[in-house]
Design an enzyme around this catalytic site. Structure first.
Site, PDB file in Angstrom:
ATOM      1  N   ASP A 299       0.831  -1.211   0.000  1.00 51.33           N
ATOM      2  CA  ASP A 299       0.000   0.000   0.000  1.00 51.33           C
ATOM      3  C   ASP A 299       0.867   1.262   0.000  1.00 51.33           C
ATOM      4  O   ASP A 299       1.711   1.445   0.874  1.00 51.33           O
ATOM      5  CB  ASP A 299      -0.924  -0.021   1.220  1.00 51.33           C
ATOM      6  CG  ASP A 299      -2.135   0.879   1.051  1.00 51.33           C
ATOM      7  OD1 ASP A 299      -1.943   2.085   0.786  1.00 51.33           O
ATOM      8  OD2 ASP A 299      -3.261   0.371   1.163  1.00 51.33           O
TER       9      ASP A 299
ATOM     10  N   SER B 222      -7.288   4.100  -1.219  1.00 44.28           N
ATOM     11  CA  SER B 222      -7.070   2.656  -1.124  1.00 44.28           C
ATOM     12  C   SER B 222      -8.358   1.864  -1.297  1.00 44.28           C
ATOM     13  O   SER B 222      -8.322   0.712  -1.731  1.00 44.28           O
ATOM     14  CB  SER B 222      -6.446   2.301   0.233  1.00 44.28           C
ATOM     15  OG  SER B 222      -5.148   2.807   0.310  1.00 44.28           O
TER      16      SER B 222
ATOM     17  N   GLU C 102      -0.928  -7.970   2.259  1.00 43.14           N
ATOM     18  CA  GLU C 102      -0.708  -6.529   2.157  1.00 43.14           C
ATOM     19  C   GLU C 102       0.376  -6.057   3.107  1.00 43.14           C
ATOM     20  O   GLU C 102       0.328  -6.326   4.319  1.00 43.14           O
ATOM     21  CB  GLU C 102      -1.986  -5.739   2.426  1.00 43.14           C
ATOM     22  CG  GLU C 102      -1.789  -4.243   2.149  1.00 43.14           C
ATOM     23  CD  GLU C 102      -2.978  -3.373   2.512  1.00 43.14           C
ATOM     24  OE1 GLU C 102      -3.315  -2.503   1.714  1.00 43.14           O
ATOM     25  OE2 GLU C 102      -3.553  -3.553   3.612  1.00 43.14           O
TER      26      GLU C 102
ATOM     27  N   ASP D 156       2.210   2.860   3.198  1.00 49.86           N
ATOM     28  CA  ASP D 156       1.319   3.991   2.962  1.00 49.86           C
ATOM     29  C   ASP D 156       1.227   4.925   4.162  1.00 49.86           C
ATOM     30  O   ASP D 156       1.355   6.154   4.022  1.00 49.86           O
ATOM     31  CB  ASP D 156      -0.067   3.440   2.618  1.00 49.86           C
ATOM     32  CG  ASP D 156      -1.105   4.522   2.441  1.00 49.86           C
ATOM     33  OD1 ASP D 156      -1.048   5.205   1.407  1.00 49.86           O
ATOM     34  OD2 ASP D 156      -1.963   4.683   3.329  1.00 49.86           O
TER      35      ASP D 156
ATOM     36  N   ASP E 261      -1.509   0.102  -4.749  1.00 46.27           N
ATOM     37  CA  ASP E 261      -2.768   0.750  -5.104  1.00 46.27           C
ATOM     38  C   ASP E 261      -2.548   2.166  -5.613  1.00 46.27           C
ATOM     39  O   ASP E 261      -3.312   2.675  -6.421  1.00 46.27           O
ATOM     40  CB  ASP E 261      -3.733   0.733  -3.904  1.00 46.27           C
ATOM     41  CG  ASP E 261      -3.043   1.030  -2.565  1.00 46.27           C
ATOM     42  OD1 ASP E 261      -1.824   1.307  -2.549  1.00 46.27           O
ATOM     43  OD2 ASP E 261      -3.733   0.979  -1.534  1.00 46.27           O
ATOM     44  N   HIS E 262      -1.459   2.809  -5.152  1.00 43.23           N
ATOM     45  CA  HIS E 262      -1.167   4.210  -5.473  1.00 43.23           C
ATOM     46  C   HIS E 262       0.143   4.578  -4.805  1.00 43.23           C
ATOM     47  O   HIS E 262       0.610   3.858  -3.918  1.00 43.23           O
ATOM     48  CB  HIS E 262      -2.275   5.130  -4.957  1.00 43.23           C
ATOM     49  CG  HIS E 262      -2.610   4.836  -3.523  1.00 43.23           C
ATOM     50  ND1 HIS E 262      -1.758   5.149  -2.488  1.00 43.23           N
ATOM     51  CD2 HIS E 262      -3.661   4.191  -2.957  1.00 43.23           C
ATOM     52  CE1 HIS E 262      -2.283   4.729  -1.359  1.00 43.23           C
ATOM     53  NE2 HIS E 262      -3.436   4.120  -1.612  1.00 43.23           N
TER      54      HIS E 262
ATOM     55  N   HIS F 161      -2.184  10.949  -1.359  1.00 47.54           N
ATOM     56  CA  HIS F 161      -1.649  10.103  -2.418  1.00 47.54           C
ATOM     57  C   HIS F 161      -1.319  10.909  -3.658  1.00 47.54           C
ATOM     58  O   HIS F 161      -1.647  12.086  -3.742  1.00 47.54           O
ATOM     59  CB  HIS F 161      -2.676   9.020  -2.790  1.00 47.54           C
ATOM     60  CG  HIS F 161      -3.114   8.173  -1.638  1.00 47.54           C
ATOM     61  ND1 HIS F 161      -4.264   7.423  -1.652  1.00 47.54           N
ATOM     62  CD2 HIS F 161      -2.530   7.954  -0.421  1.00 47.54           C
ATOM     63  CE1 HIS F 161      -4.389   6.779  -0.510  1.00 47.54           C
ATOM     64  NE2 HIS F 161      -3.353   7.079   0.254  1.00 47.54           N
TER      65      HIS F 161
END
Lengths: 500, 500
Positions: A30, A76, A270, A275, A317-318, A416
């Site tokens: 993440d 997310s 994960e 993140d 995811d980003h 993000h």
């Protein structure tokens, strides 16, 4: 001539039913953007010159486009739903489309097709990414409802998850418990055990027994932390295993049980908190959670080398934080990050302790310079910097930004960013995903590899009129949800006689 | 048993001489980082919803690690040398190693092996990237010396370049010329034509004749701009062709002449100014130079579809500007970039004109709001922003930062950053470069594909004791260089009797 060439073409391409993997692992780091990879690699190379690549570098096959349906910068929740359901949806959406209608996920489809399923994360297990693979709510903050669906309590299909590891115990505890995050009396921790046969444990010892031995049954939930599990840099191994340990334990358990039941498994892994460290501008937390992600990826790779019926895809995811390596210009210094043994959150907590020490201001300042700034790796602190810490909204972010500046790196946002993420693959057929793909294509690919039809699952979910009504975003629905859960519970129990 | 398995192995792997491309194109998008690709794609999708991918997205095969020998953040000189020679060197180094010793480039090796060679760029042709492929100086700022080596005047092998297109005429003109950037009387423009048979032209008409017809001979230099060629957004098509036009013209000319001589070619293409726009924080210049790079890549792809003996690799040397899409958080707005028809440099020039208008201050302010801020796309300008423009060190960067903020994007540095760049490939054998590679590996790969031995070329260069001494960084050497050039010129002329 033409006839000949057609014949040759036909001879050259015999119809072969391509082999498919029996088990699939999707591993989501993440908030792991492109700069995060260079960042950790440069550090690893600084520590040991022989390390020129990170483990994941060797699995890079492409890029993933990440935008959601309502923003070029995804969150997310929308990203997890994109990977899980193969649809673009709005930021905040968990397993629902733009009309708040539930969409079938690859995990649910796997479950309905007899596969075993697992969610192994380092955030709360009720957080957006794992939630997007197994639950349906219109807003990611509905973690109490997510917890209910995760154990099977209010999911239209009953229990779809066989194995859970991660944090977030608080959403399984009734509000009477001092650790509860719930606003009701639902005691999911007990209910899950009593009515859905879950083994629910927070004990490191129970995990170790699972890890070492051949024992352990499904459904099994290991939830050792009330909220998120610790950052790797702050982790107490007496209390929490590493992500690598959890990943391999999950693989072994799922594989053993799948073989017993003559089926395969889908496992969502994960590295959740890469993140969080980006949001928090903390290079130390970011670094060691990235390194742990790489360790876990390498361990999964070795596991697949011994289990070649398993395939692995991994993509973030980003990006998170807008990390730039080389600010102000033309250099950055991993050496600056080498002193800290803990995250900025850890040192911010020490700072808060020191502030309350019964001592002179000079003594406190000396301690702050030494035990907060110094231990985190910030030398030659100026009076202005000390004053900045005192007035900072977040001492942790202040420290993170300061250490980052010393290291020649910069965080541009607390959120993000839109940059494509890197796609990694290992195992059967993953070479087919070389290139640049929309995140939803990754979901469709995994579904196809496991022979799953997401559309059918979506239709089944949406055919459940009660559930569809209940997850619409209005107050009435929220009240109805409770009644539905109670009524529905009985049906689910009937449906689930077989236990994995 | 052992004997059998060896036999089977031998049977399973017959010795096949793999097909190799005859011609190679290396296309460098200078300063094109991962976020730049998402940036341009999001804009293209905003303009036309049907555009979900950029042309280059379809050619993505991997990532490139870019650090130089003295910094984790490379400059264009060290990066060009890495791609060209397959060695890591210090920032600023052009075709030399850490000891300032010359290294053989893929272009030189191609030339020595009978291939035709070309450099086609939008910066000055004497700028770091093209220079790194064909010249050797210890400091990238020695553009006068680079120009001399480019035409063959002081290169140990004489003329190694057959075709040049780009800007930078000023370094070919003697100091007596008002447009000269030289500090000596060397008239390379004339010398190149008289003594090295170059056709030297700045004329768009001459280019068009080459473009349209079947005419044109090598060596040929088209240098239509005194310094860099225009940004694509500001380009006057009456004066300068696009990069796409230059790329295809170069391919056609090199291919025709290569066929005449029964050989192949190596062509270096560069979208040079994506980088300059990053340094300048100008989203408009950045955007349209990226789109032109994509157009050119697509045109080269189509050209290769008709010439399948040609392969294409493309990768940036580094990221530039620390571009983040989504600042402050969770959104960015391509629509904000849709109004400007020119770059921030263009509007900064208009601003400077307006300041000198003979009018009232109110009239000038109104013009600045309308013709500078407004035409660039910046609405609702505040008095503070107007004041900021007046006091800005660079009006262009000030405008770029302001428009970027309105669009929800951010530039973190005026320099480069360390993030890996994306590797693109099309054509024969390029699928072998799927993954994550050091920039020097790309150079070695191209050399191997063309059957070139860079090491031999390096040995030849370093065997030239005079040249080795002359390119060492000291004053004495600089004086000696002039004498060397004069003495050496005769030898070169003797060596080059064959003209392509």
């Amino acid at each position: 001539m033409k006839g000949t060439s057609i014949l040759l073409a036909a001879m050259a391409m015999p119809v072969i039913h391509a082999a498919k993997p029996k088990n699939y692992v999707f591993f989501l780091p993440d908030g792991y953007g492109p700069a995060s990879e260079t960042f950790a690699r440069d550090y690893a190379n600084f520590v040991d010159e022989a390390t020129v690549k990170l483990p994941v570098d060797s699995f890079a096959i492409g890029q993933v486009r990440t935008k959601s349906s309502d923003s070029l910068v995804t969150d997310s929740a929308a990203a997890a739903t994109a990977y899980a359901c193969g649809i673009k949806t709005y930021n905040g959406a968990i397993g629902v489309d733009g009309n708040h209608l539930p969409c079938g996920t690859v995990l649910e489809a796997a479950k309905l097709n007899g596969y075993l399923t697992g969610l192994v994360v380092t955030s709360r297990i009720t957080h957006a990414s794992p939630a997007g693979f197994a639950t349906h709510v219109y807003d990611r903050d509905m973690e109490a409802e997510i917890a209910e669906q995760l154990v099977g309590y209010s999911h239209p299909f009953g229990r779809v998850v066989d194995l859970m590891m991660g944090g977030g115990k608080c959403f399984f505890l009734p509000q009477s418990d001092e650790n509860s995050c719930r606003e009701d009396d639902v005691d999911l921790w007990s209910t899950a055990q009593k009515r859905y046969d879950w083994t629910m444990t927070s004990s490191r010892e129970a995990f170790d027994n699972l890890h070492k031995g051949e024992s352990g049954d499904l459904p099994f939930a290991f939830i050792p932390a009330n909220s998120h599990m610790a950052y790797e840099a702050d982790r107490d191994p007496q209390r929490e295993p590493s992500l690598t340990e959890m990943a391999i334990t999950a693989l072994n358990l799922l594989d053993r049980k799948a073989k017993e039941h003559e089926t395969g498994f889908f496992l969502f892994l994960e590295a959740s908190r890469i993140d969080h460290a980006g949001h928090g501008h903390d290079p130390i937390a970011h670094l060691f959670d990235i390194i742990e992600y790489n360790r876990a990826m390498l361990a999964v790779k070795h596991w697949i080398d011994d289990h070649d019926d398993t395939a692995l895809l991994s993509a973030a995811d980003h990006e998170c934080g807008g990390l730039t390596l080389g600010v102000p210009d033309y250099a950055w210094y991993p050496s600056v990050l080498a002193r800290a043994e803990h995250t900025s959150e850890y040192y911010a907590a020490i700072y808060k302790d020191i502030v309350h020490f019964n001592s002179t201001e000079a003594q406190r300042e000396s301690l702050i310079i030494d035990r907060v700034f110094g231990d985190y790796g910030i030398d030659n602190v100026t009076p202005k910097e000390i004053a900045g810490l005192v007035t900072a909204n977040s001492a942790a972010i202040f420290l993170g930004d300061l250490l980052s500046a010393r290291a020649g790196i910069n965080w541009s946002t607390l959120g993000h960013s839109a940059v494509d993420t890197t796609l990694f693959g290992y195992g059967l057929n993953t070479e087919k995903l070389v290139g640049n793909f929309e995140n939803i294509e990754v979901g469709h690919f995994i579904a196809a590899e496991l022979g799953l039809k997401l559309k059918d699952v979506t239709e089944q979910l949406q055919a459940n009129q009660n559930f569809v009504k209940l997850i619409q975003p209005n107050v009435k629905a929220k009240k109805l949800l409770k009644r539905f859960q109670l009524e529905h519970e009985h049906d689910i129990m009937q449906a689930h006689t077989r236990k994995h």
